[in-house]
Scaffold this motif. Structure first.
Motif, PDB file in Angstrom:
ATOM      1  N   UNK A 196      14.927  -2.311 -11.887  1.00 15.09           N
ATOM      2  CA  UNK A 196      15.933  -1.314 -12.197  1.00 15.09           C
ATOM      3  C   UNK A 196      15.526   0.108 -11.869  1.00 15.09           C
ATOM      4  N   UNK A 197      14.303   0.292 -11.403  1.00 13.57           N
ATOM      5  CA  UNK A 197      13.824   1.606 -11.009  1.00 13.57           C
ATOM      6  C   UNK A 197      13.874   1.735  -9.484  1.00 13.57           C
ATOM      7  N   UNK A 198      13.309   2.778  -8.946  1.00  8.16           N
ATOM      8  CA  UNK A 198      13.285   2.953  -7.489  1.00  8.16           C
ATOM      9  C   UNK A 198      11.856   3.173  -7.034  1.00  8.16           C
ATOM     10  N   UNK A 199      11.608   2.892  -5.770  1.00  6.53           N
ATOM     11  CA  UNK A 199      10.272   3.089  -5.209  1.00  6.53           C
ATOM     12  C   UNK A 199      10.365   3.204  -3.700  1.00  6.53           C
ATOM     13  N   UNK A 200       9.280   3.623  -3.074  1.00  8.36           N
ATOM     14  CA  UNK A 200       9.255   3.758  -1.625  1.00  8.36           C
ATOM     15  C   UNK A 200       9.214   2.378  -0.976  1.00  8.36           C
ATOM     16  N   UNK A 201       9.744   2.289   0.226  1.00 11.27           N
ATOM     17  CA  UNK A 201       9.855   1.007   0.930  1.00 11.27           C
ATOM     18  C   UNK A 201       8.488   0.613   1.494  1.00 11.27           C
ATOM     19  N   UNK A 202       7.567   0.310   0.574  1.00  6.44           N
ATOM     20  CA  UNK A 202       6.178  -0.006   0.926  1.00  6.44           C
ATOM     21  C   UNK A 202       5.672  -1.082  -0.022  1.00  6.44           C
ATOM     22  N   UNK A 203       4.900  -2.016   0.491  1.00  4.97           N
ATOM     23  CA  UNK A 203       4.257  -3.020  -0.347  1.00  4.97           C
ATOM     24  C   UNK A 203       3.098  -2.391  -1.114  1.00  4.97           C
ATOM     25  N   UNK A 204       3.136  -2.472  -2.436  1.00  6.11           N
ATOM     26  CA  UNK A 204       2.054  -1.910  -3.250  1.00  6.11           C
ATOM     27  C   UNK A 204       0.728  -2.591  -2.933  1.00  6.11           C
ATOM     28  N   UNK A 205       0.766  -3.888  -2.718  1.00  5.99           N
ATOM     29  CA  UNK A 205      -0.462  -4.624  -2.414  1.00  5.99           C
ATOM     30  C   UNK A 205      -1.040  -4.188  -1.067  1.00  5.99           C
ATOM     31  N   UNK A 206      -0.172  -3.980  -0.076  1.00 11.47           N
ATOM     32  CA  UNK A 206      -0.643  -3.526   1.228  1.00 11.47           C
ATOM     33  C   UNK A 206      -1.241  -2.129   1.131  1.00 11.47           C
ATOM     34  N   UNK A 207      -0.633  -1.264   0.319  1.00 15.98           N
ATOM     35  CA  UNK A 207      -1.149   0.091   0.155  1.00 15.98           C
ATOM     36  C   UNK A 207      -2.523   0.073  -0.496  1.00 15.98           C
ATOM     37  N   UNK A 208      -2.693  -0.765  -1.505  1.00 11.55           N
ATOM     38  CA  UNK A 208      -4.000  -0.865  -2.150  1.00 11.55           C
ATOM     39  C   UNK A 208      -5.054  -1.367  -1.169  1.00 11.55           C
ATOM     40  N   UNK A 209      -4.680  -2.324  -0.340  1.00 15.26           N
ATOM     41  CA  UNK A 209      -5.603  -2.829   0.676  1.00 15.26           C
ATOM     42  C   UNK A 209      -5.994  -1.735   1.664  1.00 15.26           C
TER      43      UNK A 209
END
Length: 263
Positions: free
Chosen positions: A175-188
């Motif tokens: 129900x929230x919003x976020x950038x069109x990016x995989x959080x797991x990929x960003x952490x990697x």
């Protein structure tokens, strides 16, 4: 995996070409303003990296996997009989640009590295990755806009931030919003950027822009010291924050043209 790729500029075979690699949590359309306003006569090929934008989000996401995907982008969008092209990379994209130049060798005319992020302190990379995951989403677009302003976008024109929100912010399942990016990929990616820095290939003309208002710096002193021994590398200091393509577009375009011209 096939990357979603945006292409700006003329399609004529003789058009000088730039492969543009965005930074972590970015997307290929971030290069649109630079391409249209400063490089209208240049063909700019700008993929969404793995785990970003509309490219595949499925793992793996290592440097090697990114390079494999980028080699495929070059094969699809830059003809094999074309003139050597320039690679420009910002932040995480700068780390990829260096490694891609080693893979493609003679196909690369030059490199422009905008505050490239590699060889980062592992403890700091862990801290930033952990903090990012803890604050990954927002209540609404206004909260996302405010967070961007606090995270290095304070001096970026409102029109560019509007475009970022329109293109890159999306609703999430919670129900929230976020950038069109995989959080797991960003952490990697933070883990990959903590690997030892790689120098530009010897003999490939390279411009490195250091954003002097970044603390701690993404461009580590040891990397600059090693580059100082290479005649083909030029270091340029810019009095700006990390988002060099948006904050110093004229400088960025000039450096690209210098590399396209073989300067």
């Amino acid at each position: 995996m096939s990357l979603t790729t945006h292409v700006f500029g003329p399609e004529a075979p003789a058009t000088p070409t730039v492969l543009a690699l965005h930074g972590l949590t970015g997307h290929g359309l971030r290069w649109q303003a630079l391409a249209r306003e400063h490089l209208a006569d240049v063909r700019v090929v700008a993929p969404d990296l793995l785990g970003h934008g509309r490219s595949p989000w499925t793992p793996p996401w290592s440097f090697t996997d990114h390079i494999d995907a980028l080699v495929a982008v070059v094969a699809e969008h830059i003809p094999g009989d074309a003139e050597p092209f320039v690679i420009i990379g910002h932040s995480f994209g700068g780390a990829l640009a260096v490694r891609l130049a080693h893979r493609l060798a003679d196909a690369v005319r030059g490199l422009v590295l905008l505050d490239p992020a590699q060889g980062l302190d592992p403890a700091w990379a862990l801290q930033v990755a952990t903090d990012s995951l803890a604050h990954w989403d927002y209540a609404d677009a206004d909260a996302a806009r405010a967070a961007k302003r606090e995270e290095g976008w304070a001096d970026i024109p409102e029109s560019l931030l509007d475009r970022e929100i329109e293109e890159h912010l999306c609703p999430l399942d919670n129900g929230r919003v976020g950038w069109r990016v995989s959080a797991a990929a960003a952490a990697t990616a933070w883990s990959e950027m903590a690997r030892d820095a790689v120098l530009p290939p010897r003999g490939i003309p390279t411009s490195i822009v250091v954003a002097d208002r970044v603390d701690p710096p993404f461009v580590r002193p040891a990397f600059l010291e090693a580059c100082a021994e290479e005649d083909s590398v030029r270091v340029v200091h810019a009095d700006c924050g990390h988002m060099v393509p948006y904050l110093e577009p004229a400088l960025t375009a000039r450096l690209i043209r210098e590399r396209l011209d073989g300067a």
